[in-house]
Write a protein that holds these residues in place. Structure first.
Motif, PDB file in Angstrom:
ATOM      1  N   VAL A   1       0.868  -1.221  -0.026  1.00 59.08           N
ATOM      2  CA  VAL A   1       0.151  -0.085  -0.011  1.00 59.08           C
ATOM      3  C   VAL A   1       0.967   1.156  -0.021  1.00 59.08           C
ATOM      4  O   VAL A   1       1.803   1.263   0.834  1.00 59.08           O
TER       5      VAL A   1
ATOM      6  N   LEU B   1      -7.364   7.822  -4.244  1.00 57.87           N
ATOM      7  CA  LEU B   1      -6.932   6.651  -4.754  1.00 57.87           C
ATOM      8  C   LEU B   1      -6.374   6.901  -6.232  1.00 57.87           C
ATOM      9  O   LEU B   1      -7.184   7.343  -6.965  1.00 57.87           O
TER      10      LEU B   1
ATOM     11  N   ARG C   1      -4.529   3.956  -8.013  1.00 55.94           N
ATOM     12  CA  ARG C   1      -4.407   2.872  -8.468  1.00 55.94           C
ATOM     13  C   ARG C   1      -4.697   1.682  -7.713  1.00 55.94           C
ATOM     14  O   ARG C   1      -4.094   1.730  -6.546  1.00 55.94           O
ATOM     15  N   LYS C   2      -5.409   0.786  -8.098  1.00 58.85           N
ATOM     16  CA  LYS C   2      -5.575  -0.543  -7.226  1.00 58.85           C
ATOM     17  C   LYS C   2      -5.508  -1.826  -8.092  1.00 58.85           C
ATOM     18  O   LYS C   2      -6.240  -1.834  -9.158  1.00 58.85           O
ATOM     19  N   GLU C   3      -4.803  -2.848  -7.930  1.00 60.66           N
ATOM     20  CA  GLU C   3      -4.764  -4.004  -8.459  1.00 60.66           C
ATOM     21  C   GLU C   3      -4.448  -5.155  -7.444  1.00 60.66           C
ATOM     22  O   GLU C   3      -4.166  -4.711  -6.277  1.00 60.66           O
TER      23      GLU C   3
ATOM     24  N   THR D   1      -2.081  -1.379  -3.866  1.00 62.83           N
ATOM     25  CA  THR D   1      -3.031  -0.149  -3.824  1.00 62.83           C
ATOM     26  C   THR D   1      -2.295   1.168  -3.721  1.00 62.83           C
ATOM     27  O   THR D   1      -1.220   1.357  -2.967  1.00 62.83           O
TER      28      THR D   1
ATOM     29  N   TYR E   1      -2.157   5.422  -3.130  1.00 61.40           N
ATOM     30  CA  TYR E   1      -2.850   6.591  -2.820  1.00 61.40           C
ATOM     31  C   TYR E   1      -1.864   7.835  -3.049  1.00 61.40           C
ATOM     32  O   TYR E   1      -0.655   7.747  -2.465  1.00 61.40           O
TER      33      TYR E   1
END
Length: 240
Positions: A35, A60, A62-64, A68, A70
């Motif tokens: 993170v 946020l 990018r999230k995969e 993650t 922020y």
């Protein structure tokens, strides 16, 4: 968030788009759940500063799976406080700052926003590591640091660190390294720290600059000597 893998919280002081933090993410992906909570713009030289006069916010990016990212409007230390208290669902197993563009050896550690990340983590009982490269260029080559980052992070995830002790790791700007050297912080001081920047209204303005003078340049146990001689310099920072 996969609770079986170590949770690694990452931040920096060069901003979330910096190459150094992007390369660090690549190095860390095999080692845990990542993170990132990093400043939305460069915050170099902010040390352990906190934002106390205005509210801060995060977004946020990018999230995969396993990652993650922020961005945050605050300082590097703010990022860690915000992550722990408002974003993460569990306490991180490790806090990492970097990889910084420019070294944080000798007394520079006291001004470093990257080390502000690390100190904030350490003060809260979380094993914490700062990584820096002796190259300020935006397109610096971080690849020689790859296996050393993984080696050091794996060791700390396995064995932890003593209470209120964090690691300050600096990489020389070289295509390969002679190995790791555990060091003490070099002694030195900054001078000629301000350059005048005149304005038409007659008031004097100044740009921060400076020349760093090493007092103990022959000390083979110092981080400065290690970096000049091709070693990865690892310094233990005792906070109290």
């Amino acid at each position: 968030m996969e609770n079986k893998r170590p949770l690694i919280l990452v931040s920096n002081d060069d901003g979330f788009t910096a190459k150094g933090i992007s390369e660090l993410i690549k190095f860390l992906r095999p080692l845990g759940e990542i993170v990132v909570v990093a400043p939305d713009a460069p915050r170099s030289g902010s040390g352990c500063a906190l934002t106390v006069t205005t509210p801060i916010h995060y977004q946020l990016v990018r999230k995969e799976v396993g990652l993650t990212v922020y961005k945050c409007s605050g300082t590097p230390a703010d990022c860690i406080k915000l992550a722990r208290n408002a974003i993460l669902e569990r306490n991180p197993d490790l806090v990492i700052g970097g990889i910084n563009h420019g070294d944080n050896s000798a007394t520079s550690v006291h001004y470093s926003g990257t080390m502000g990340v690390v100190i904030e983590g350490c003060l809260n009982g979380i094993p914490s590591i700062g990584f820096s490269l002796c190259n300020h260029q935006a397109d610096a080559d971080f690849s020689p640091a790859h296996r050393y980052v993984q080696q050091i992070v794996s060791a700390v995830l396995k064995d932890g660190l003593p209470e209120l002790v964090c690691l300050n790791v600096n990489f020389p700007d070289m295509p390969s390294y002679k190995g790791i050297k555990v060091c003490e912080q070099a002694k030195g001081f900054w001078q000629k720290e301000w350059e005048t920047c005149p304005r038409e209204n007659g008031k004097k303005y100044f740009w921060l600059t400076g020349e760093f003078t090493i007092v103990d340049s022959d000390n083979v146990n110092s981080d400065n000597w290690a970096l000049r001689n091709g070693y990865v310099a690892v310094t233990l920072q005792q906070l109290m």
